[in-house]
Design a protein around this motif. Sequence first.
Motif, short mmCIF file in Angstrom:
data_model
loop_
_atom_site.label_atom_id
_atom_site.label_comp_id
_atom_site.label_asym_id
_atom_site.label_seq_id
_atom_site.Cartn_x
_atom_site.Cartn_y
_atom_site.Cartn_z
N LYS A 53 0.83 -1.21 0.00
CA LYS A 53 0.00 0.00 0.00
C LYS A 53 0.86 1.25 0.00
CE LYS A 53 -3.58 2.33 2.72
NZ LYS A 53 -4.43 2.22 3.95
N MET A 54 1.91 1.27 0.81
CA MET A 54 2.77 2.45 0.88
C MET A 54 3.51 2.69 -0.42
SD MET A 54 4.27 2.51 4.80
CE MET A 54 4.85 0.82 4.82
N LEU A 55 3.91 1.60 -1.08
CA LEU A 55 4.62 1.75 -2.36
C LEU A 55 3.70 2.24 -3.47
CD1 LEU A 55 6.88 -1.45 -2.27
CD2 LEU A 55 7.60 0.94 -1.95
N GLN A 56 2.38 2.03 -3.31
CA GLN A 56 1.42 2.53 -4.30
C GLN A 56 1.18 4.03 -4.16
OE1 GLN A 56 0.02 0.49 -6.76
NE2 GLN A 56 1.53 -0.94 -5.93
N SER A 57 1.57 4.59 -3.01
CA SER A 57 1.34 6.01 -2.76
C SER A 57 2.30 6.87 -3.59
CB SER A 57 1.53 6.30 -1.27
OG SER A 57 1.47 7.69 -1.02
N THR A 58 1.85 8.08 -3.88
CA THR A 58 2.71 9.02 -4.60
C THR A 58 3.71 9.69 -3.64
OG1 THR A 58 1.04 10.76 -4.28
CG2 THR A 58 0.97 9.50 -6.34
N THR A 59 3.51 9.52 -2.35
CA THR A 59 4.43 10.07 -1.35
C THR A 59 5.62 9.13 -1.18
OG1 THR A 59 2.57 11.07 -0.17
CG2 THR A 59 4.65 10.87 1.03
N ALA A 60 6.82 9.68 -1.16
CA ALA A 60 8.02 8.86 -1.00
C ALA A 60 7.96 8.08 0.31
CB ALA A 60 9.26 9.74 -1.02
N LEU A 61 8.57 6.92 0.30
CA LEU A 61 8.49 6.04 1.47
C LEU A 61 9.03 6.72 2.72
CD1 LEU A 61 7.59 3.16 2.21
CD2 LEU A 61 9.93 2.39 1.77
N ASN A 62 10.13 7.45 2.58
CA ASN A 62 10.72 8.08 3.76
C ASN A 62 9.96 9.33 4.21
OD1 ASN A 62 11.47 9.76 1.69
ND2 ASN A 62 13.65 9.82 2.22
N GLN A 63 8.92 9.71 3.46
CA GLN A 63 8.05 10.79 3.89
C GLN A 63 6.78 10.28 4.56
OE1 GLN A 63 9.02 14.05 3.65
NE2 GLN A 63 10.94 13.11 2.96
N GLN A 64 6.66 8.95 4.63
CA GLN A 64 5.53 8.32 5.30
C GLN A 64 5.97 7.88 6.70
OE1 GLN A 64 3.17 5.58 2.78
NE2 GLN A 64 4.57 6.09 1.11
#
Length: 270
Positions: A53-64
């Motif tokens: 789910k996180m990888l599908q986001s347009t937000t970079a992983l280290n910003q989550q």
Amino acid sequence: MTALTRELRTLWRGPLNVPATKLPPRTLITETVLLLLLSLGSSAIYSILSIIKMLQSTTALNQQTSSLNNSQASQSWLDLTYQLVGVGLGVVPALLAIHLLGREVRRPASFLGIDHTRPVHDIAWGLCTFVGVGVPGLLLYVAARDLGFNTTVVAADLGSHWWAAPVLLLSAAQNAILEEVVMVGYLYTRWSQAGWKLPVVIVVSAVVRGSYHLYQGFGGFVGNIAMGLILGTVYLRTRRVLPLIITHATLDAVAFVGYALLHDHLGWLQ
């Protein structure tokens, strides 16, 4: 070949001394799968879904962010009740694992090395392993996050309640008991009884450990695999789970309480 390398090869080659059982290998494997699905295995499944789910986001992983030890209610007494119930129920799978081993062992906790017979030995091993795992683990987390492979981990979000620090310490102990009893003491015994080679037992256990930390990102995954390999090797050397519990509880206690105290003062924690 150094003496350390020779000892590691000897430890990993085994065999691990386990109690005799009348249960067939298929039953032993089924038992371990079911126990994992009731506890850390289900966490692994949700963790895999979380990283997808996180990888599908347009937000970079280290910003989550990945949050641990979250507040559960606006009222202090109710939030405390939630936290204590969570800690109490969290150790049940470990107690179940010990109970299941009790079918072949008269004193399963002592068989796993969870007793007070060697306190100095256990504390020394636990704290030395904490130093060896904790500092590299922290550096790996910071590097993985800065490179974009890991989320920002919010290790504690309980507010400023008087009971926050004690609950965080209890949570650290609960995590340690659950993971080390199940992932090392129980699984190493059961999978060895089922006829698995010791290197396979160690690696599979470490990969499962890493998988239920995938919600933190790939740094958490790799770091916990390494931690699993190290703690598994310490178990083979000591034949006791208690040093692993001490290591893990100390790691989590420092992370949880340290974050609660310092996250407003250290920029790299945010």
